[in-house]
Enzyme design. Sequence first.
Site, PDB file in Angstrom:
ATOM      1  N   ASN A  46       1.212 -21.018  26.612  1.00  0.00           N
ATOM      2  CA  ASN A  46       1.655 -22.285  27.194  1.00  0.00           C
ATOM      3  C   ASN A  46       2.448 -21.993  28.458  1.00  0.00           C
ATOM      4  O   ASN A  46       2.652 -20.825  28.815  1.00  0.00           O
ATOM      5  CB  ASN A  46       2.467 -23.097  26.177  1.00  0.00           C
ATOM      6  CG  ASN A  46       3.685 -22.331  25.718  1.00  0.00           C
ATOM      7  OD1 ASN A  46       4.605 -22.088  26.491  1.00  0.00           O
ATOM      8  ND2 ASN A  46       3.689 -21.914  24.460  1.00  0.00           N
ATOM      9  N   PRO A  81       4.072 -19.791  11.180  1.00  0.00           N
ATOM     10  CA  PRO A  81       5.343 -20.123  10.525  1.00  0.00           C
ATOM     11  C   PRO A  81       6.273 -20.834  11.501  1.00  0.00           C
ATOM     12  O   PRO A  81       6.241 -20.566  12.708  1.00  0.00           O
ATOM     13  CB  PRO A  81       5.912 -18.751  10.132  1.00  0.00           C
ATOM     14  CG  PRO A  81       5.206 -17.761  10.999  1.00  0.00           C
ATOM     15  CD  PRO A  81       3.873 -18.348  11.342  1.00  0.00           C
ATOM     16  N   ASP A  82       7.086 -21.750  10.997  1.00  0.00           N
ATOM     17  CA  ASP A  82       8.089 -22.421  11.832  1.00  0.00           C
ATOM     18  C   ASP A  82       9.365 -21.577  11.792  1.00  0.00           C
ATOM     19  O   ASP A  82      10.071 -21.531  10.780  1.00  0.00           O
ATOM     20  CB  ASP A  82       8.342 -23.838  11.313  1.00  0.00           C
ATOM     21  CG  ASP A  82       9.229 -24.630  12.276  1.00  0.00           C
ATOM     22  OD1 ASP A  82      10.196 -24.042  12.806  1.00  0.00           O
ATOM     23  OD2 ASP A  82       8.950 -25.814  12.501  1.00  0.00           O
ATOM     24  N   PHE A 141      15.138 -26.838  20.424  1.00  0.00           N
ATOM     25  CA  PHE A 141      14.755 -27.454  21.694  1.00  0.00           C
ATOM     26  C   PHE A 141      13.465 -28.225  21.475  1.00  0.00           C
ATOM     27  O   PHE A 141      12.633 -27.797  20.683  1.00  0.00           O
ATOM     28  CB  PHE A 141      14.519 -26.388  22.778  1.00  0.00           C
ATOM     29  CG  PHE A 141      15.727 -26.103  23.600  1.00  0.00           C
ATOM     30  CD1 PHE A 141      16.779 -25.381  23.067  1.00  0.00           C
ATOM     31  CD2 PHE A 141      15.833 -26.580  24.899  1.00  0.00           C
ATOM     32  CE1 PHE A 141      17.911 -25.116  23.811  1.00  0.00           C
ATOM     33  CE2 PHE A 141      16.960 -26.329  25.654  1.00  0.00           C
ATOM     34  CZ  PHE A 141      18.007 -25.599  25.110  1.00  0.00           C
ATOM     35  N   LYS A 200      12.775 -34.968  14.832  1.00  0.00           N
ATOM     36  CA  LYS A 200      12.544 -33.521  14.774  1.00  0.00           C
ATOM     37  C   LYS A 200      13.779 -32.798  14.263  1.00  0.00           C
ATOM     38  O   LYS A 200      13.689 -31.869  13.466  1.00  0.00           O
ATOM     39  CB  LYS A 200      12.161 -33.016  16.170  1.00  0.00           C
ATOM     40  CG  LYS A 200      11.540 -31.657  16.175  1.00  0.00           C
ATOM     41  CD  LYS A 200      10.912 -31.308  17.518  1.00  0.00           C
ATOM     42  CE  LYS A 200       9.556 -31.947  17.713  1.00  0.00           C
ATOM     43  NZ  LYS A 200       8.895 -31.536  18.948  1.00  0.00           N
ATOM     44  N   LYS A 219      13.699 -30.570  10.940  1.00  0.00           N
ATOM     45  CA  LYS A 219      13.972 -29.125  10.980  1.00  0.00           C
ATOM     46  C   LYS A 219      15.283 -28.779  10.285  1.00  0.00           C
ATOM     47  O   LYS A 219      15.649 -27.607  10.202  1.00  0.00           O
ATOM     48  CB  LYS A 219      14.033 -28.644  12.442  1.00  0.00           C
ATOM     49  CG  LYS A 219      12.793 -28.939  13.240  1.00  0.00           C
ATOM     50  CD  LYS A 219      12.079 -27.701  13.691  1.00  0.00           C
ATOM     51  CE  LYS A 219      10.814 -28.087  14.438  1.00  0.00           C
ATOM     52  NZ  LYS A 219       9.972 -26.932  14.711  1.00  0.00           N
TER      53      LYS A 219
HETATM   54  N1  CTP Z   1       9.827 -23.772  16.762  1.00  0.00           N
HETATM   55  C1  CTP Z   1       9.842 -22.603  16.035  1.00  0.00           C
HETATM   56  N2  CTP Z   1       8.699 -22.151  15.438  1.00  0.00           N
HETATM   57  C2  CTP Z   1       7.556 -22.844  15.535  1.00  0.00           C
HETATM   58  C3  CTP Z   1       7.517 -24.050  16.280  1.00  0.00           C
HETATM   59  C4  CTP Z   1       8.670 -24.478  16.876  1.00  0.00           C
HETATM   60  O1  CTP Z   1      10.886 -21.959  15.948  1.00  0.00           O
HETATM   61  N3  CTP Z   1       6.464 -22.389  14.949  1.00  0.00           N
HETATM   62  C5  CTP Z   1      11.076 -24.248  17.376  1.00  0.00           C
HETATM   63  C6  CTP Z   1      11.068 -24.244  18.874  1.00  0.00           C
HETATM   64  O2  CTP Z   1      11.579 -23.029  19.379  1.00  0.00           O
HETATM   65  C7  CTP Z   1      11.990 -25.424  19.187  1.00  0.00           C
HETATM   66  C8  CTP Z   1      11.768 -26.382  18.056  1.00  0.00           C
HETATM   67  O3  CTP Z   1      11.216 -25.596  16.997  1.00  0.00           O
HETATM   68  O4  CTP Z   1      13.344 -25.067  19.151  1.00  0.00           O
HETATM   69  C9  CTP Z   1      10.878 -27.527  18.337  1.00  0.00           C
HETATM   70  O5  CTP Z   1       9.634 -27.083  18.788  1.00  0.00           O
HETATM   71  P1  CTP Z   1       8.385 -28.048  18.857  1.00  0.00           P
HETATM   72  O6  CTP Z   1       7.184 -27.256  19.216  1.00  0.00           O
HETATM   73  O7  CTP Z   1       8.735 -29.208  19.718  1.00  0.00           O
HETATM   74  O8  CTP Z   1       8.354 -28.520  17.366  1.00  0.00           O
HETATM   75  P2  CTP Z   1       7.186 -28.872  16.461  1.00  0.00           P
HETATM   76  O9  CTP Z   1       7.754 -28.903  15.082  1.00  0.00           O
HETATM   77  O10 CTP Z   1       6.042 -27.946  16.684  1.00  0.00           O
HETATM   78  O11 CTP Z   1       6.810 -30.344  16.906  1.00  0.00           O
HETATM   79  P3  CTP Z   1       5.564 -30.924  17.739  1.00  0.00           P
HETATM   80  O12 CTP Z   1       4.689 -31.498  16.718  1.00  0.00           O
HETATM   81  O13 CTP Z   1       6.177 -31.930  18.651  1.00  0.00           O
HETATM   82  O14 CTP Z   1       4.931 -29.766  18.463  1.00  0.00           O
END
Ligand code: CTP
Length: 403
Positions: A212, A309-310, A327, A341, A345
């Site tokens: 990205n 993984p998140d 963020f 969000k 989270k």
């Molecule tokens: N993040 C993370 N691991 C992931 C995805 C996201 O740690 N696999 C963290 C990012 O570093 C950021 C936050 O989660 O601090 C939000 O990221 P974002 O991509 O906006 O969140 P998503 O849950 O993926 O939401 P969206 O559906 O809007 O993409």
Amino acid sequence: MNAGDLAGKHLVLGLTGGIACYKAAELTRLLLKAGATVQVVMTEAATQFITPVTMQALSGRPVFTDQWDSRMANNMAHIDLSREADAIVIAPASTDFIAKLAHGMAGDLLSTLCVARDCPLLVVPAMNRQMWQNPATQRNAAQLRADGIVVLGPDSGDQACGEVGDGRMLEPASVHAALSAFFQPKLLAGKRVLLTAGPTFEPLDPVRGLTNRSSGKMGFALARAAFEAGAQVELIAGPTTLETPWGIARTDVQTARQMHDAVLGAVSGTDIFIAVAAVSDWRVAQVSTEKIKKAAGQAAPTLQFVENPDILASVANMAQAPFCVGFAAESHDLERHAQEKRLRKNIPLLIGNLGPATFGSDENQVILCDAQGITHLPKADKQALARTLIAEIARRIDIATPV
Ligand code: CTP
């Protein structure tokens, strides 16, 4: 580093004898660009390596070398020159000068200024590796630290004498970064901060991948600001061309899973986790070991994805979770998405912006989203904004912050 981050600071820059005097020229330029005024003072030995004329032209002020300089009306150059100073910086600091400082000697203008000072003193050693390793030099450097003098470096690497080792003067940009850090309030003293920054890269085959447009600038600026605030900082970075900020331990990763593993390996004992990375939510289920080829008449390939993984949620849900900051770049309905969000989270603070317009830019405009609601911050340069955000985080960590 930013233009303006030393605005209003008056620095006395002392040069002592050594080949690294050439670096003082560039350092002067950087300090002036950062908004400082620089009064150069040189020892007799330093003038053998770079001329006072050069330093005067760069600093825009007359250079002083002599304790008995009659340009000072009261003949008190040793006191007057540092009277207005916010700090004295000795760069380069020779073996001999460090020994003089350690013993409080005052036989020339620069050493007298140091003894007579009423402001912080920072020294940037520059010498041959054996001179630096010499027990007497080590004893003297330890004495300076014990006396509250900041010793910056030395660096290691190639030396002018052809040898390789510790003793090289820090690069001017590092001295500048260390000085900027020195003047920042120590809001995170004693804290450990872990950050993720930049994009991730998910391979499709040996030559292609999904990534990205995150530049990593915001995450790197926050890492720098946390270090300036006195924290011990560890940065896990996705692929970016940015240089590692001064004083920060960095681990480079490519994929979301590598970032996840690196974060989980480093998080223990951390006080604050700031997830700035733009992590890929998915990776391809089967990475091709060979380059995917196009053949005449064949349909376009279809890709199967699996979820990554998140990282932030994994850390936030740990039993001893650090204070977690997320963020989010949203394309619309920023406030609503940001609050949702943050709750999803399970984190006390989420910083949101309308992206991806800010990707790669030097400026950013964000909202803070916590249990109290939404706060709008004005548009600012990313480094200035990073300092504000670190102050906002510091303010929140000592109070039990509800999610
Ligand atoms: N993040 C993370 N691991 C992931 C995805 C996201 O740690 N696999 C963290 C990012 O570093 C950021 C936050 O989660 O601090 C939000 O990221 P974002 O991509 O906006 O969140 P998503 O849950 O993926 O939401 P969206 O559906 O809007 O993409």
